[in-house]
Design a protein around this motif. Sequence first.
Motif, PDB file in Angstrom:
ATOM      1  N   SER A 135     -22.181 -53.056  49.988  1.00 57.41           N
ATOM      2  CA  SER A 135     -21.192 -53.789  50.772  1.00 57.41           C
ATOM      3  C   SER A 135     -21.730 -55.123  51.273  1.00 57.41           C
ATOM      4  CB  SER A 135     -20.719 -52.941  51.960  1.00 57.41           C
ATOM      5  OG  SER A 135     -21.785 -52.735  52.881  1.00 57.41           O
ATOM      6  N   ARG A 136     -23.071 -55.207  51.418  1.00 55.90           N
ATOM      7  CA  ARG A 136     -23.688 -56.451  51.904  1.00 55.90           C
ATOM      8  C   ARG A 136     -24.661 -57.058  50.895  1.00 55.90           C
ATOM      9  NH1 ARG A 136     -26.236 -55.167  57.603  1.00 55.90           N
ATOM     10  NH2 ARG A 136     -26.840 -53.226  56.576  1.00 55.90           N
ATOM     11  N   TYR A 137     -24.704 -56.475  49.712  1.00 49.97           N
ATOM     12  CA  TYR A 137     -25.665 -56.924  48.688  1.00 49.97           C
ATOM     13  C   TYR A 137     -27.074 -56.976  49.293  1.00 49.97           C
ATOM     14  CZ  TYR A 137     -22.160 -58.044  45.174  1.00 49.97           C
ATOM     15  OH  TYR A 137     -21.170 -57.950  44.238  1.00 49.97           O
ATOM     16  N   ARG A 138     -27.416 -55.923  50.007  1.00 52.50           N
ATOM     17  CA  ARG A 138     -28.683 -55.868  50.736  1.00 52.50           C
ATOM     18  C   ARG A 138     -29.586 -54.809  50.124  1.00 52.50           C
ATOM     19  NH1 ARG A 138     -30.817 -53.404  55.511  1.00 52.50           N
ATOM     20  NH2 ARG A 138     -31.984 -54.850  56.829  1.00 52.50           N
ATOM     21  N   ALA A 139     -30.816 -55.199  49.785  1.00 51.19           N
ATOM     22  CA  ALA A 139     -31.782 -54.273  49.191  1.00 51.19           C
ATOM     23  C   ALA A 139     -33.047 -54.245  50.036  1.00 51.19           C
ATOM     24  CB  ALA A 139     -32.118 -54.698  47.764  1.00 51.19           C
ATOM     25  N   VAL A 140     -33.476 -53.039  50.381  1.00 52.85           N
ATOM     26  CA  VAL A 140     -34.687 -52.859  51.182  1.00 52.85           C
ATOM     27  C   VAL A 140     -35.646 -51.956  50.418  1.00 52.85           C
ATOM     28  CG1 VAL A 140     -35.649 -51.962  53.346  1.00 52.85           C
ATOM     29  CG2 VAL A 140     -33.447 -53.161  53.353  1.00 52.85           C
ATOM     30  N   LEU A 141     -36.877 -52.398  50.250  1.00 55.70           N
ATOM     31  CA  LEU A 141     -37.897 -51.626  49.541  1.00 55.70           C
ATOM     32  C   LEU A 141     -39.037 -51.331  50.492  1.00 55.70           C
ATOM     33  CD1 LEU A 141     -38.979 -50.399  46.897  1.00 55.70           C
ATOM     34  CD2 LEU A 141     -39.919 -52.650  46.340  1.00 55.70           C
ATOM     35  N   HIS A 142     -39.284 -50.042  50.734  1.00 53.23           N
ATOM     36  CA  HIS A 142     -40.334 -49.607  51.660  1.00 53.23           C
ATOM     37  C   HIS A 142     -40.203 -50.300  53.010  1.00 53.23           C
ATOM     38  CE1 HIS A 142     -41.980 -47.501  48.320  1.00 53.23           C
ATOM     39  NE2 HIS A 142     -42.435 -48.577  47.699  1.00 53.23           N
ATOM     40  N   GLY A 143     -38.959 -50.431  53.461  1.00 51.39           N
ATOM     41  CA  GLY A 143     -38.714 -51.009  54.776  1.00 51.39           C
ATOM     42  C   GLY A 143     -38.716 -52.518  54.824  1.00 51.39           C
ATOM     43  N   ARG A 144     -38.917 -53.187  53.695  1.00 52.92           N
ATOM     44  CA  ARG A 144     -38.953 -54.650  53.667  1.00 52.92           C
ATOM     45  C   ARG A 144     -37.771 -55.189  52.856  1.00 52.92           C
ATOM     46  NH1 ARG A 144     -44.756 -56.821  52.035  1.00 52.92           N
ATOM     47  NH2 ARG A 144     -43.671 -58.782  52.515  1.00 52.92           N
ATOM     48  N   LEU A 145     -37.142 -56.217  53.395  1.00 57.55           N
ATOM     49  CA  LEU A 145     -35.950 -56.782  52.766  1.00 57.55           C
ATOM     50  C   LEU A 145     -36.309 -57.573  51.509  1.00 57.55           C
ATOM     51  CD1 LEU A 145     -32.868 -57.288  53.058  1.00 57.55           C
ATOM     52  CD2 LEU A 145     -33.457 -59.387  54.298  1.00 57.55           C
ATOM     53  N   LEU A 146     -35.572 -57.320  50.420  1.00 53.12           N
ATOM     54  CA  LEU A 146     -35.694 -58.115  49.204  1.00 53.12           C
ATOM     55  C   LEU A 146     -34.626 -59.207  49.236  1.00 53.12           C
ATOM     56  CD1 LEU A 146     -36.072 -55.286  46.516  1.00 53.12           C
ATOM     57  CD2 LEU A 146     -37.893 -56.706  47.468  1.00 53.12           C
ATOM     58  N   ASP A 147     -35.037 -60.454  49.126  1.00 46.27           N
ATOM     59  CA  ASP A 147     -34.107 -61.575  49.181  1.00 46.27           C
ATOM     60  C   ASP A 147     -33.531 -61.809  47.787  1.00 46.27           C
ATOM     61  OD1 ASP A 147     -32.653 -63.750  49.952  1.00 46.27           O
ATOM     62  OD2 ASP A 147     -34.345 -65.155  49.927  1.00 46.27           O
ATOM     63  N   LEU A 148     -32.465 -61.086  47.442  1.00 41.98           N
ATOM     64  CA  LEU A 148     -31.917 -61.109  46.091  1.00 41.98           C
ATOM     65  C   LEU A 148     -30.633 -61.925  46.012  1.00 41.98           C
ATOM     66  CD1 LEU A 148     -32.281 -57.329  45.068  1.00 41.98           C
ATOM     67  CD2 LEU A 148     -33.973 -59.176  44.866  1.00 41.98           C
ATOM     68  N   THR A 149     -30.414 -62.538  44.867  1.00 41.38           N
ATOM     69  CA  THR A 149     -29.121 -63.150  44.585  1.00 41.38           C
ATOM     70  C   THR A 149     -28.126 -62.038  44.260  1.00 41.38           C
ATOM     71  OG1 THR A 149     -29.510 -63.350  42.210  1.00 41.38           O
ATOM     72  CG2 THR A 149     -30.297 -65.168  43.625  1.00 41.38           C
TER      73      THR A 149
END
Length: 222
Positions: A135-149
């Motif tokens: 819904s927000r195009y938000r990806a988190v890996l091991h608690g850290r935000l991935l700044d993805l297009t």
Amino acid sequence: MSGRILIVEDEEKLAALLSDYLRQGGFEPQTLGDGAAAVELIRSERPDLVLLDLMLPAKDGMEICREVRAFSAVPIIMITARIEEIDRLLGLEIGADDYICKPFSPREVVARVRAVLRRAAPGNGAMGGLDLDPSRYRAVLHGRLLDLTAVEFQLLAYLAAHPGRIFSRSQLMDHIYPDDRIVSDRTIDSHIKKLRKKIAAVAPDEELIRSVYSVGYKFEAD
């Protein structure tokens, strides 16, 4: 485990039987007997999984699967009486998650549904510490935000929803560019390269997206 299951099956008695077993298993089944309405229903209702018969009136399961894969990674289990190997391979090639041949036990179908939903569930062990919020195009890996297009997120989400499955470049292009624009295979390679770089910045020892020589890419948690 629960979830909304769309059963696309023109044999009314079989559809009713599957519906009863899935309801007993804690799921919310919905049945549809005509392939012509399947794609738009999946688009609007967004079920958690689709049980899709191969031989349907108006539009067959193969065509429905191809069209759905252009806009959705919803898990699809294909059901058919055609057991030839070529049908099985073709069904998986166009994006089916599993394949069940008639005759079958309804209990087997319920078990397959549970297994496929477990594999596709965000945040499960197969996701390798990856949490996705479409819904927000938000990806988190091991608690850290991935700044993805947006395109990078779609690629990652699509691959991660089917851990271990190999996707060709053309299949990935069909998913992220459903408007049939003309792009080259190198476009996918470029997006994957940038996506890997961003993942490596957060988890340098993990290779979540792996190349399969001369075939394509797959998601595989370390």
